[in-house]
Design an enzyme around this catalytic site. Structure first.
Site, PDB file in Angstrom:
ATOM      1  N   CYS A  34       0.825  -1.212   0.000  1.00 33.54           N
ATOM      2  CA  CYS A  34       0.000   0.000   0.000  1.00 33.54           C
ATOM      3  C   CYS A  34       0.859   1.262   0.000  1.00 33.54           C
ATOM      4  O   CYS A  34       0.345   2.357  -0.211  1.00 33.54           O
ATOM      5  CB  CYS A  34      -0.927   0.012   1.200  1.00 33.54           C
ATOM      6  SG  CYS A  34      -0.041   0.007   2.754  1.00 33.54           S
ATOM      7  N   ASP A  36       2.300   2.604   2.549  1.00 33.31           N
ATOM      8  CA  ASP A  36       2.228   3.363   3.799  1.00 33.31           C
ATOM      9  C   ASP A  36       3.522   3.220   4.595  1.00 33.31           C
ATOM     10  O   ASP A  36       4.177   2.191   4.559  1.00 33.31           O
ATOM     11  CB  ASP A  36       1.044   2.883   4.646  1.00 33.31           C
ATOM     12  CG  ASP A  36      -0.278   3.285   4.005  1.00 33.31           C
ATOM     13  OD1 ASP A  36      -0.231   4.032   3.024  1.00 33.31           O
ATOM     14  OD2 ASP A  36      -1.326   2.857   4.486  1.00 33.31           O
ATOM     15  N   CYS A  61      -2.894   4.933   6.099  1.00 29.30           N
ATOM     16  CA  CYS A  61      -4.350   4.893   6.187  1.00 29.30           C
ATOM     17  C   CYS A  61      -4.842   5.065   7.627  1.00 29.30           C
ATOM     18  O   CYS A  61      -4.052   5.025   8.577  1.00 29.30           O
ATOM     19  CB  CYS A  61      -4.843   3.561   5.635  1.00 29.30           C
ATOM     20  SG  CYS A  61      -4.499   2.209   6.764  1.00 29.30           S
ATOM     21  N   CYS A 105      -2.406  -3.524   8.311  1.00 29.11           N
ATOM     22  CA  CYS A 105      -2.017  -2.197   8.800  1.00 29.11           C
ATOM     23  C   CYS A 105      -1.490  -2.298  10.235  1.00 29.11           C
ATOM     24  O   CYS A 105      -0.585  -1.562  10.631  1.00 29.11           O
ATOM     25  CB  CYS A 105      -3.210  -1.244   8.771  1.00 29.11           C
ATOM     26  SG  CYS A 105      -4.188  -1.351   7.264  1.00 29.11           S
TER      27      CYS A 105
END
Ligand code: FES
Length: 145
Positions: A34, A36, A61, A105
């Site tokens: 992603c 991140d 996120c 995450c």
């Protein structure tokens, strides 16, 4: 509701956000999928090997922000040994859960804590085991899948 109240709270009012100029350890991890990135700073009391302060910055996120916020709350004031045993599942549970596709995450939060401790150990010539070899491959295991 997709996200628990706790997730929304930590996303909207993240705890311990910021930079720490005099950090004893800084860990930066990223998720290749992603894109991140999470950076975690720790302040350590050398005598007691306790984490006296934590700060984080997450360029990612909402779930990454919420999990890193919760992770900082869970390791602040704790011995390093306890911080190292913090799992992403424990962080997710403390947040009353995350949707399955957002579990990866929380892995970032666990890895950021470990990376910050590893940096502290490296800077102070403290030896450590394999558990601190932070994996930066984009493999399913590390992505929490
Ligand atoms: Fe990348 Fe959440 S989508 S950390």
């Amino acid at each position: 509701m997709l996200y628990s109240e706790k997730v929304m709270d930590h996303f909207q009012n993240p705890r311990n956000v910021g930079k720490m100029d005099d950090a004893d350890g800084v860990g930066e991890v990223g998720n290749a999928k992603c894109g991140d990135i999470m950076r975690m700073y720790i302040k350590v009391d050398h005598d007691t090997q306790t984490i006296t302060d934590v700060k984080f910055n997450t360029f990612g996120c909402g779930s990454a922000i919420a999990t890193s916020s919760m992770a900082t709350e869970m390791i602040k004031g704790k011995p390093i040994s306890e911080a190292l045993s913090l799992s992403n599942q424990a962080v997710v549970e403390a947040l009353d859960g995350l949707p399955a596709h957002k579990i990866h995450c929380s892995v970032l939060a666990e890895q950021a804590v470990k990376a910050a401790v590893k940096d502290y150990y490296d800077k102070n010539n403290i030896s450590y085991g394999k558990e601190l070899q932070v994996c930066d491959h984009d493999c399913a295991h590390c992505a929490g899948e």
